[in-house]
Design a protein around this motif. Structure first.
Motif, PDB file in Angstrom:
ATOM      1  N   ALA A  11     -25.183 -37.917  33.786  1.00 58.41           N
ATOM      2  CA  ALA A  11     -25.405 -37.437  32.426  1.00 58.41           C
ATOM      3  C   ALA A  11     -24.466 -36.299  32.018  1.00 58.41           C
ATOM      4  N   ASP A  12     -24.030 -35.485  32.970  1.00 63.64           N
ATOM      5  CA  ASP A  12     -23.245 -34.290  32.648  1.00 63.64           C
ATOM      6  C   ASP A  12     -21.817 -34.661  32.285  1.00 63.64           C
ATOM      7  N   ILE A  13     -21.451 -34.538  31.015  1.00 57.51           N
ATOM      8  CA  ILE A  13     -20.128 -34.925  30.534  1.00 57.51           C
ATOM      9  C   ILE A  13     -19.018 -34.161  31.237  1.00 57.51           C
ATOM     10  N   ARG A  14     -19.303 -32.962  31.688  1.00 54.46           N
ATOM     11  CA  ARG A  14     -18.275 -32.146  32.351  1.00 54.46           C
ATOM     12  C   ARG A  14     -17.874 -32.720  33.704  1.00 54.46           C
ATOM     13  N   LYS A  15     -18.690 -33.612  34.247  1.00 55.81           N
ATOM     14  CA  LYS A  15     -18.405 -34.179  35.564  1.00 55.81           C
ATOM     15  C   LYS A  15     -17.864 -35.607  35.495  1.00 55.81           C
ATOM     16  N   MET A  54     -17.976 -44.357  29.009  1.00 52.83           N
ATOM     17  CA  MET A  54     -17.601 -43.481  30.110  1.00 52.83           C
ATOM     18  C   MET A  54     -18.823 -43.055  30.919  1.00 52.83           C
ATOM     19  N   GLN A  55     -19.904 -42.732  30.228  1.00 57.49           N
ATOM     20  CA  GLN A  55     -21.130 -42.331  30.931  1.00 57.49           C
ATOM     21  C   GLN A  55     -21.674 -43.486  31.768  1.00 57.49           C
ATOM     22  N   GLU A  56     -21.617 -44.695  31.221  1.00 58.13           N
ATOM     23  CA  GLU A  56     -22.096 -45.870  31.953  1.00 58.13           C
ATOM     24  C   GLU A  56     -21.269 -46.095  33.221  1.00 58.13           C
ATOM     25  N   ARG A  57     -19.973 -45.933  33.110  1.00 58.36           N
ATOM     26  CA  ARG A  57     -19.097 -46.147  34.270  1.00 58.36           C
ATOM     27  C   ARG A  57     -19.302 -45.092  35.344  1.00 58.36           C
ATOM     28  N   ARG A  58     -19.569 -43.870  34.923  1.00 59.86           N
ATOM     29  CA  ARG A  58     -19.722 -42.768  35.878  1.00 59.86           C
ATOM     30  C   ARG A  58     -21.154 -42.649  36.399  1.00 59.86           C
TER      31      ARG A  58
END
Length: 203
Positions: A124-128, A117-121
């Motif tokens: 770094a901020d998981i909330r976003k 998910m982080q790679e796709r987005r």
């Protein structure tokens, strides 16, 4: 949502409840997408109900039946995806056959496949990652290819998840040109969740 997670896929009859009830019942459910890159999932923390032909904010207002909205006239529990401003949005078809209602999934709380998910987005901020309907589809890998499939089987499905402690409701977002429909309290969210849409309005 501290109780134990239930990974059982929700049955067809879960989706047959009235749309406003379904919009609330979906909170806490686990939205799962399997792709070639891996599986990612998140707990639903925000939804919006769209109540069909009489709802000026619904795509099916006035019984508009187009290639885009055709799936809304099918059985409850089907997947309705569409593109808005280049972003794919995902909805749960509800209301039953020929009663074109739906529930938009607005936000989820990341649960599994976090690195993917982080790679796709790309942030770094998981909330976003998933605090909006276009963000969550990108994070989970939901695309227009999911259109018309069922939420009762992979690759895109819903599991029971876990029950939220408190639910809030208020007006839907981004539908200011729909007359009185913009004030209907048909948006529901998990109270206190840090993952709901940042563009909250009153309520």
């Amino acid at each position: 949502m501290a109780n134990k997670t239930n990974h059982s896929i929700l049955p067809v009859d879960f989706y047959e409840q009235p749309t406003l009830e379904l919009a609330k019942s979906l909170l806490g459910c686990l939205l799962v997408k399997k792709t070639a890159d891996g599986t990612a999932s998140g707990f639903i923390v925000e939804t919006e109900a769209y109540m069909g032909p009489l709802d000026r904010a619904a795509h099916s207002f006035g019984n508009r039946r187009t290639k885009r909205t055709e799936v809304m006239y099918g059985m409850s529990g089907l997947i309705y995806t569409y593109v808005m401003h280049t972003h794919t949005l995902v909805n749960v078809v509800s209301g039953g056959v020929d009663n074109p209602e739906a529930v938009l999934i607005r936000a989820v709380e990341p649960y599994s496949g976090l690195e993917l998910m982080q790679e796709r987005r790309g942030i770094a901020d998981i909330r976003k990652w998933t605090d909006g309907p276009g963000k969550l589809t990108k994070a989970l890998g939901i695309t227009m290819e999911d259109y018309g499939q069922s939420f009762t089987a992979p690759p895109l499905y819903l599991a029971a998840g876990k029950q939220p402690e408190h639910i809030s409701s208020g007006p839907r977002i981004g539908i200011d040109n729909t007359g009185e429909a913009k004030d209907y309290p048909w948006r529901f969210w998990v109270t206190g969740s840090p993952y709901i849409s940042r563009t909250k309005k009153k309520g």
